[in-house]
Enzyme design. Structure first.
Site, mmCIF file in Angstrom:
data_model
loop_
_atom_site.group_PDB
_atom_site.id
_atom_site.type_symbol
_atom_site.label_atom_id
_atom_site.label_comp_id
_atom_site.label_asym_id
_atom_site.label_seq_id
_atom_site.Cartn_x
_atom_site.Cartn_y
_atom_site.Cartn_z
ATOM 1 N N ASP A 161 2.369 -2.257 -0.009
ATOM 2 C CA ASP A 161 1.282 -1.391 0.932
ATOM 3 C C ASP A 161 1.060 -0.178 0.015
ATOM 4 O O ASP A 161 1.757 0.246 -0.674
ATOM 5 C CB ASP A 161 2.255 -1.126 2.236
ATOM 6 C CG ASP A 161 0.923 -1.067 3.197
ATOM 7 O OD1 ASP A 161 0.032 -0.604 2.866
ATOM 8 O OD2 ASP A 161 1.388 -1.116 4.409
ATOM 9 N N GLU A 203 -0.454 -4.864 10.867
ATOM 10 C CA GLU A 203 0.479 -3.917 10.284
ATOM 11 C C GLU A 203 -0.164 -2.418 10.819
ATOM 12 O O GLU A 203 0.730 -1.552 11.244
ATOM 13 C CB GLU A 203 0.011 -3.767 9.020
ATOM 14 C CG GLU A 203 1.233 -2.869 8.132
ATOM 15 C CD GLU A 203 0.883 -1.502 8.143
ATOM 16 O OE1 GLU A 203 1.749 -0.624 7.961
ATOM 17 O OE2 GLU A 203 -0.434 -1.072 8.268
ATOM 18 N N GLU A 204 -1.467 -2.189 11.080
ATOM 19 C CA GLU A 204 -1.956 -0.782 11.349
ATOM 20 C C GLU A 204 -1.644 -0.181 12.666
ATOM 21 O O GLU A 204 -1.614 0.755 13.100
ATOM 22 C CB GLU A 204 -3.391 -0.820 11.149
ATOM 23 C CG GLU A 204 -3.886 -1.064 9.719
ATOM 24 C CD GLU A 204 -3.678 0.014 8.787
ATOM 25 O OE1 GLU A 204 -3.143 1.072 9.074
ATOM 26 O OE2 GLU A 204 -4.000 0.047 7.353
ATOM 27 N N HIS A 210 -0.533 -6.635 4.345
ATOM 28 C CA HIS A 210 -1.484 -6.903 5.274
ATOM 29 C C HIS A 210 -2.964 -6.824 5.118
ATOM 30 O O HIS A 210 -3.309 -6.150 4.196
ATOM 31 C CB HIS A 210 -1.190 -5.790 6.512
ATOM 32 C CG HIS A 210 -1.589 -4.445 6.156
ATOM 33 N ND1 HIS A 210 -2.860 -3.916 6.439
ATOM 34 C CD2 HIS A 210 -0.821 -3.240 5.777
ATOM 35 C CE1 HIS A 210 -2.734 -2.632 6.168
ATOM 36 N NE2 HIS A 210 -1.614 -2.370 5.486
ATOM 37 N N ASP A 214 -6.149 0.544 1.486
ATOM 38 C CA ASP A 214 -5.075 0.119 2.340
ATOM 39 C C ASP A 214 -5.619 -1.176 3.198
ATOM 40 O O ASP A 214 -6.204 -0.923 4.246
ATOM 41 C CB ASP A 214 -4.506 1.253 3.168
ATOM 42 C CG ASP A 214 -3.498 1.093 4.276
ATOM 43 O OD1 ASP A 214 -3.154 -0.031 4.312
ATOM 44 O OD2 ASP A 214 -3.698 1.941 5.020
ATOM 45 N N HIS A 248 -6.311 6.338 4.871
ATOM 46 C CA HIS A 248 -6.974 6.244 6.116
ATOM 47 C C HIS A 248 -8.470 7.076 6.136
ATOM 48 O O HIS A 248 -8.939 6.987 7.340
ATOM 49 C CB HIS A 248 -6.061 6.567 7.392
ATOM 50 C CG HIS A 248 -5.177 5.486 7.583
ATOM 51 N ND1 HIS A 248 -4.070 5.524 8.706
ATOM 52 C CD2 HIS A 248 -4.728 4.434 6.808
ATOM 53 C CE1 HIS A 248 -3.538 4.288 8.634
ATOM 54 N NE2 HIS A 248 -3.926 3.610 7.454
HETATM 55 ZN ZN ZN Z 1 -1.334 -0.336 4.944
#
Ligand code: ZN
Length: 346
Positions: free
Chosen positions: A242, A222-223, A71, A188, A322
Site C-alpha cells: 500500500d 480497504e478504504e 487493494h 493509492d 487521498h
Molecule cells: Zn491504500
C-alpha cells in the site's frame, strides 16, 4: 538471477487500472479488467464472496501460503439525496477531503449501468454570489454535485435513472512527467496493484517459482477498513502493498519504498519486518522505515479481524495522499524490487 523488469508495462497497467473506476464496493468494471490483464500474462483469476481477486501461484514449498495484498478500491462518493432543485448530495466512500474535490468532474454510475458526468461544487459556489464562498467549510453537508444534464428538479434527475445509493467516481487525472513523477488520484493503491502485475509478468516470462505458495490478492474494501478482514485459513503471512505517506515524522520520500513498522492500530510482525529491512539493505534499495499515524492497511485489518498470521506492509512514498497524489517511478521500482525479493528469495 537478474530480473527483466518491463517498467513500460508497469506504467501502462497502472494507467489502465487508474482510469477504470473502482470506488469502494464498485467492482464490476475493475474485476473484468483484472481478469483480462491476468489472462494476458497467462494466469487465472478466482474470487472469494467479497469479490476479492486472487491470482494463486504455486511455490517451491507447498506447505506455506502467503498473501500479497494490493487493494483495488479507491475513494469515491455515494448519492445520499437528490434535492428539489436537482442537486445531488453525497456521502463519502473512504477518507475523502472535500476541499480537495471541489471543481472535480465526477461520473454517476446508476444501478442500470447508465453513466452521467457532473461537477462537484460547494453550495456557496461562487464568490460573485455568496459572502461565504471562500470561508464555508467544505464537508458532506455543504458540497453537492450538479449534473452535466438539462435537469432542474428532483423528478428530472430521477427520470435519468439516478437513485440514492448510486456510486460516483472521481476523475483521476493520470499524468507521468518527463522527470518521472506520477501525478494522479488513486496512486493509492493502483500503483501497488501494478507492481504485483509487473512481478507476475517477470515470473511468467523468466519461469520463476515463488519460495512458497503465493496468492496475489486484490481486495475492494480497504478504504473503509475491512478489505483484509477475510483471509483464507491457510494464509500464514499477509504482506500489504500500500502507498506510504510522507510528512515531518517520516523518512519516506517519493523515490523511496517505505517499510511500515507500525500503523494506527498495531506494530507489524517484527520477524517479517526485519526480513523486509534486510532484503532492502541487501539489494541496496532506496528505502525508509517509518511509523504511520492516521493510516492502516489490509495487513492490520487481517490481524484486527483475528486471523492467525504475520502482517507486514510497504509501498512507494506518496505525497498528498487521498488528494491528487504524487509519487516517482523510482519509488514504484523500489517497491516492485522489494516485492520480488519477498516473493522469490528465501
Ligand atoms: Zn491504500
Amino acid at each position: 538471477m537478474e530480473l527483466q523488469w518491463n517498467w513500460e508495462y508497469l506504467t501502462e497497467v497502472m494507467e489502465k487500472l487508474i482510469e477504470t473506476p473502482s470506488p469502494v464496493s464498485y467492482y464490476e468494471e475493475i474485476n473484468p479488467l483484472m481478469e483480462k490483464l491476468a489472462a494476458e500474462l497467462g494466469y487465472e483469476v478466482t474470487y472469494d464472496r467479497k469479490h476479492t481477486v486472487y491470482i494463486k501461484v504455486p511455490g517451491k514449498n507447498r506447505e506455506k501460503t502467503v498473501c500479497v495484498g494490493a487493494h483495488l478500491d479507491t475513494l469515491g462518493l455515494m448519492v445520499k439525496r437528490i434535492d428539489e432543485d436537482g442537486m445531488i448530495r453525497v456521502r463519502n466512500l473512504g477518507g475523502i477531503n472535500f476541499n480537495n474535490i471541489e471543481g472535480e468532474t465526477v461520473t454517476v454510475h446508476t444501478r442500470s449501468g447508465k453513466t452521467y458526468t457532473g461537477l462537484v461544487a460547494c453550495q456557496s459556489h461562487s464568490v460573485h454570489v455568496y459572502d461565504d464562498a471562500k470561508t464555508l467549510e467544505r464537508n458532506e453537508n455543504t458540497m453537492m454535485v450538479i449534473l452535466d444534464e438539462d435537469v432542474h428538479s428532483k423528478e428530472e434527475v430521477k427520470a435519468l435513472g439516478i437513485e440514492n445509493g448510486d456510486i460516483l467516481s472521481l476523475e483521476p487525472h493520470f499524468t507521468v512527467t518527463p522527470s518521472g513523477f506520477i501525478k494522479s488520484r488513486f496512486i493509492d493503491n493502483k500503483a501497488c496493484a501494478a507492481c504485483s502485475l509487473a512481478l507476475l509478468k517477470v515470473m511468467k516470462e523468466q519461469n520463476l517459482t515463488p519460495v512458497c505458495d503465493t496468492w496475489f490478492v486484490f481486495p475492494h474494501y480497504e478504504e473503509i477498513g475491512h478489505g483484509g478482514a477475510y483471509v483464507p485459513d491457510e494464509v500464514s503471512e499477509y504482506l500489504a502493498l500500500d502507498i506510504a505517506v510522507i510528512g515531518p515524522d517520516h523518512n519516506g520520500r517519493e523515490d523511496r519504498v517505505s517499510i511500515c513498522v507500525k500503523d494506527n492500530f498495531s506494530p507489524y510482525d517484527r520477524e517479517l519486518t526485519d526480513r523486509l529491512v534486510r532484503k532492502a539493505e541487501a539489494l541496496q534499495l532506496n528505502y525508509a522505515a517509518d511509523v504511520f499515524y492516521r493510516y492502516g492497511t489490509d495487513g492490520s485489518a487481517a490481524v484486527r479481524a483475528g486471523h492467525n498470521l504475520k502482517a507486514g506492509a510497504f509501498g512507494m512514498g506518496t505525497f498528498a495522499s487521498h488528494g491528487i497524489e504524487r509519487t516517482h517511478m523510482d519509488g514504484v521500482k523500489n517497491t516492485a524490487k522489494l516485492l520480488a525479493a519477498y516473493v522469490l528469495e528465501d
